[in-house]
Scaffold this active site. Sequence first.
Site, PDB file in Angstrom:
ATOM      1  N   CYS A  26      32.932  76.146 -21.489  1.00 47.52           N
ATOM      2  CA  CYS A  26      32.167  77.085 -22.249  1.00 47.52           C
ATOM      3  C   CYS A  26      33.117  77.852 -23.174  1.00 47.52           C
ATOM      4  CB  CYS A  26      31.270  78.055 -21.178  1.00 47.52           C
ATOM      5  SG  CYS A  26      32.470  79.206 -20.283  1.00 47.52           S
ATOM      6  N   LEU A  86      39.041  58.872  20.005  1.00 47.92           N
ATOM      7  CA  LEU A  86      40.126  57.633  20.255  1.00 47.92           C
ATOM      8  C   LEU A  86      41.283  58.469  19.811  1.00 47.92           C
ATOM      9  CD1 LEU A  86      38.150  54.620  19.288  1.00 47.92           C
ATOM     10  CD2 LEU A  86      39.034  55.108  21.721  1.00 47.92           C
ATOM     11  N   TYR A 106      28.995  49.145  21.371  1.00 53.18           N
ATOM     12  CA  TYR A 106      30.424  48.837  21.899  1.00 53.18           C
ATOM     13  C   TYR A 106      30.452  49.511  23.246  1.00 53.18           C
ATOM     14  CZ  TYR A 106      31.246  53.551  19.649  1.00 53.18           C
ATOM     15  OH  TYR A 106      31.048  54.964  19.414  1.00 53.18           O
ATOM     16  N   LYS A 125      44.661  52.055  13.583  1.00 54.43           N
ATOM     17  CA  LYS A 125      44.288  52.089  12.042  1.00 54.43           C
ATOM     18  C   LYS A 125      44.969  51.218  11.133  1.00 54.43           C
ATOM     19  CE  LYS A 125      42.199  55.819  10.951  1.00 54.43           C
ATOM     20  NZ  LYS A 125      40.821  56.145  10.798  1.00 54.43           N
ATOM     21  N   CYS A 146      37.124  80.636 -14.802  1.00 58.46           N
ATOM     22  CA  CYS A 146      36.318  80.725 -16.009  1.00 58.46           C
ATOM     23  C   CYS A 146      35.432  82.192 -15.831  1.00 58.46           C
ATOM     24  CB  CYS A 146      35.366  79.621 -16.372  1.00 58.46           C
ATOM     25  SG  CYS A 146      34.050  79.965 -17.315  1.00 58.46           S
ATOM     26  N   GLU A 174      38.572  44.995  19.301  1.00 54.97           N
ATOM     27  CA  GLU A 174      37.187  45.087  18.549  1.00 54.97           C
ATOM     28  C   GLU A 174      37.521  45.792  17.232  1.00 54.97           C
ATOM     29  OE1 GLU A 174      34.362  47.678  20.567  1.00 54.97           O
ATOM     30  OE2 GLU A 174      34.723  46.866  22.599  1.00 54.97           O
ATOM     31  N   LYS A 221      37.335  48.556  14.490  1.00 60.25           N
ATOM     32  CA  LYS A 221      36.626  49.917  14.428  1.00 60.25           C
ATOM     33  C   LYS A 221      35.938  50.006  13.319  1.00 60.25           C
ATOM     34  CE  LYS A 221      38.565  54.678  14.922  1.00 60.25           C
ATOM     35  NZ  LYS A 221      37.543  55.150  13.989  1.00 60.25           N
ATOM     36  N   CYS A 260      28.161  79.727 -18.136  1.00 59.94           N
ATOM     37  CA  CYS A 260      29.129  78.653 -18.258  1.00 59.94           C
ATOM     38  C   CYS A 260      28.158  77.263 -17.796  1.00 59.94           C
ATOM     39  CB  CYS A 260      30.519  78.736 -17.607  1.00 59.94           C
ATOM     40  SG  CYS A 260      31.321  77.213 -17.559  1.00 59.94           S
ATOM     41  N   CYS A 312      38.047  78.349 -20.895  1.00 62.03           N
ATOM     42  CA  CYS A 312      37.302  77.210 -20.282  1.00 62.03           C
ATOM     43  C   CYS A 312      37.078  76.296 -21.094  1.00 62.03           C
ATOM     44  CB  CYS A 312      36.007  78.094 -19.511  1.00 62.03           C
ATOM     45  SG  CYS A 312      34.918  77.032 -18.702  1.00 62.03           S
ATOM     46  N   ASP A 351      33.449  51.690  10.626  1.00 62.31           N
ATOM     47  CA  ASP A 351      33.595  52.866   9.894  1.00 62.31           C
ATOM     48  C   ASP A 351      31.964  53.302   9.646  1.00 62.31           C
ATOM     49  OD1 ASP A 351      34.585  55.279   8.706  1.00 62.31           O
ATOM     50  OD2 ASP A 351      35.094  53.918   7.015  1.00 62.31           O
TER      51      ASP A 351
HETATM   52  S1  IVH Z   1      34.822  53.217  21.689  1.00 65.24           S
HETATM   53  C1  IVH Z   1      35.915  56.030  24.734  1.00 65.24           C
HETATM   54  N1  IVH Z   1      34.622  51.210  19.808  1.00 65.24           N
HETATM   55  O1  IVH Z   1      35.479  55.636  16.735  1.00 65.24           O
HETATM   56  C2  IVH Z   1      35.805  55.184  23.608  1.00 65.24           C
HETATM   57  N2  IVH Z   1      34.487  53.582  19.285  1.00 65.24           N
HETATM   58  O2  IVH Z   1      37.536  57.970  17.603  1.00 65.24           O
HETATM   59  C3  IVH Z   1      35.175  55.804  22.450  1.00 65.24           C
HETATM   60  N3  IVH Z   1      34.431  53.722  16.732  1.00 65.24           N
HETATM   61  O3  IVH Z   1      33.680  58.226  16.691  1.00 65.24           O
HETATM   62  C4  IVH Z   1      34.385  54.998  21.444  1.00 65.24           C
HETATM   63  N4  IVH Z   1      34.360  51.395  16.300  1.00 65.24           N
HETATM   64  O4  IVH Z   1      32.086  55.837  16.672  1.00 65.24           O
HETATM   65  C5  IVH Z   1      34.696  52.566  20.333  1.00 65.24           C
HETATM   66  N5  IVH Z   1      34.533  49.509  18.484  1.00 65.24           N
HETATM   67  C6  IVH Z   1      34.547  50.854  18.737  1.00 65.24           C
HETATM   68  C7  IVH Z   1      34.287  51.664  17.626  1.00 65.24           C
HETATM   69  C8  IVH Z   1      34.443  52.936  17.979  1.00 65.24           C
HETATM   70  C9  IVH Z   1      34.295  52.933  15.787  1.00 65.24           C
HETATM   71  C10 IVH Z   1      34.246  55.169  16.475  1.00 65.24           C
HETATM   72  C11 IVH Z   1      33.484  55.962  17.431  1.00 65.24           C
HETATM   73  C12 IVH Z   1      34.218  57.356  17.435  1.00 65.24           C
HETATM   74  C13 IVH Z   1      35.278  57.162  17.025  1.00 65.24           C
HETATM   75  C14 IVH Z   1      36.325  57.502  18.091  1.00 65.24           C
END
Ligand code: IVH
Length: 678
Positions: free
Chosen positions: A415, A84, A229, A318, A430, A117, A119, A436, A412, A121
């Site tokens: 040691c 993305l 997703y 982000k 070192c 949605e 994102k 060591c 060091c 992690d």
């Molecule tokens: S859509 C074409 N939806 O973000 C769209 N990705 O940079 C591609 N990710 O590694 C993915 N939450 O795993 C989408 N709600 C979400 C997401 C999501 C996390 C991650 C995805 C990918 C990364 C893309």
Amino acid sequence: MDRESARDRIEKLSALIREHDYRYYVLDDPEWSDAEYDRHFRELEKLESAFPEWMSQDSPTQRVSGTARNDLAPVRHDDPLLSLEKVVEASEFEAFDRRVRERLGREQSDPIAYVGEPKYDGLAVSLLYEEGVLTRGATRGDGLTGEDVTANVRTIRSIPLRIRGSHWPRRLEVRGEIYLPKEAFRALNQVIEKEGGRPFVNARNAAAGSLRQLDPRVASARPLAFFAYGVGRPFQANLPECHSELLERLREGGFPVTREYRRLIGVGPCLAYFRGLLERRNELPFEADGAVFKVDEVREQEQLGSVARAPRWAVAFKFPSEEVTTVVEAIEFQIGRTGTLTPVARVAPVFAGGARIAHATLHNMDEIARKDIRVGDTVSLRRAGDVIPEIIRVLSRQDSGRGPSVDWPRSCPVCGAPVEQVPDEATIRCSGGLHCPAQRKESLRHFSSRAALDIQGLGEKLIGQLVDTGLVKTPADLYRLDVARLIALERMGPQSAANLVAAIEQSKQTTLARFLYALGIREVGQVTARLLAESMGSLEALLGAQEDELLTIEGIGPVIGHAVWVFFNDPGNRQVIDRLREAGVQWPNVELISDAVPGRFAGALFVLTGKLATVTREEAETFLREAGGRIGQSVTRKTSYVIVGENPGHKLDDARRLGVPTVSETELLEWMSKPGLP
Ligand code: IVH
């Protein structure tokens, strides 16, 4: 019970359990108690063992299947998994919206319908369903090729082994994120710490480690979860015309879909959604590092298409990285595997982004001087996602009691051996070598790390104890440990000791490339280790090779060749290797690589960090581009290699954290001097 009634009952029980999983994981509205679930599950297990002929492949009892493997097989994605475009400011998001509207020829007064949605992690996965049955699970990898994690994906109970309902395409690829819920992450780390292991830095690493587990039984004990997703090839018959409807369809199909998504018309509501999510970030049961906005209409998505590896119809907004204030308590030096000293700040513990922070990297001496960081200073510290925390700046300096400016130590700190200047580098090493204890510990850590021999449960604390008690001096000593010796260690119970012995035993089955990497030969990272393995074919060939023979390998030049030759001709190293092999460390035969491939970096994405000493950055970039590579600005999971020059910045930390292979300037020069594979 007769055969026919057994069959009926097995089918009935399987359906009931599937329904329970659906209600529990997708609707969040279970009807059974845990005890009821267990009772049904056990009845099914019993019947299936009495009438194995009626057990189906996708029976709920068959989630854990298969045995541990050495490596995960590569999987080529039919429809690449895109990444993305990222934005961090409202104005950038507005610009994204403008571009979308321009491409679709929409008036200012005609807003776009988006879906917002979280994102997640975690890790992107692709789940393939054929005739409604889960046949393959794969990681994203570089987007084009991932790894086959089917056995582990099957153990995730919120992932249906069979799609509910009909009217699904015969071949459907469901995409989503595998993650470890915050609560499960905390519990897992508690257990690891109790057993003296090295806790995971964050939930994402824990999820990645668990998903890429080579033993599905271990994976099944980790409560991974999943959110769907999207789908692969969304523009096909039988699928909804809007993303929001697709999410609902996926939920009906038995896939967990977040309740946090919203259909949003125009920019204003999107920004409000983003702010709302950010505010509730800490209350969410999963880690999120931003919001994703997607154009809702599938037809419009198709019209917009994608650029490079990212769709034009979606964007990741982000969350800002969290900054906290703390005080520097000490400036210490960490000793790396090859003895190099790195300055780190010990700080008064603070919490940021859900993690306790007690150390921050200072990168190098220049950085300390530039920011003028000293003991006693109040500093602001940043933890962006799961990057190693770093000090951004000094906020206030104490008038009295401020420490002296920092200088390299003369000897060091571990040691006591004298330190030496590393030729042509702004670092200090070192001179104690493997005498060591710090270097010993680091080389054991490297040996047992996930990319090397992957010894589960052999964490930092335990390695410390093993070295400090003198039980282990070289990696070969690990294979002589037994339960009796281990339980003599502090905080080591019989169960943990037995687990560790089993994990060490399991690590004996490896690959030649992993083994070579594990040895920690100077200049030999994962990429070069694989190259050596695939071009020499066997350890014997390497041990017997003359230096000039090594130089005939495409991609190996004088510096690496010399380092490899020196390593294998050192009697001490040969003894460790012999002892490892005697202990039973082994690997399957290696397939030799064929000769040079045209456009040898085709599809590879490079990121450069630090100053290159012998070539200009332009020269390096031109060389990589001409060989088919691309150059990126920041290190992400799709980066293929990070080229590391002098005084590398946080990109090197990013690479280590994400497991992206790093390439030294020497390695780069060797690529440049010879044609062939990297
Ligand atoms: S859509 C074409 N939806 O973000 C769209 N990705 O940079 C591609 N990710 O590694 C993915 N939450 O795993 C989408 N709600 C979400 C997401 C999501 C996390 C991650 C995805 C990918 C990364 C893309």
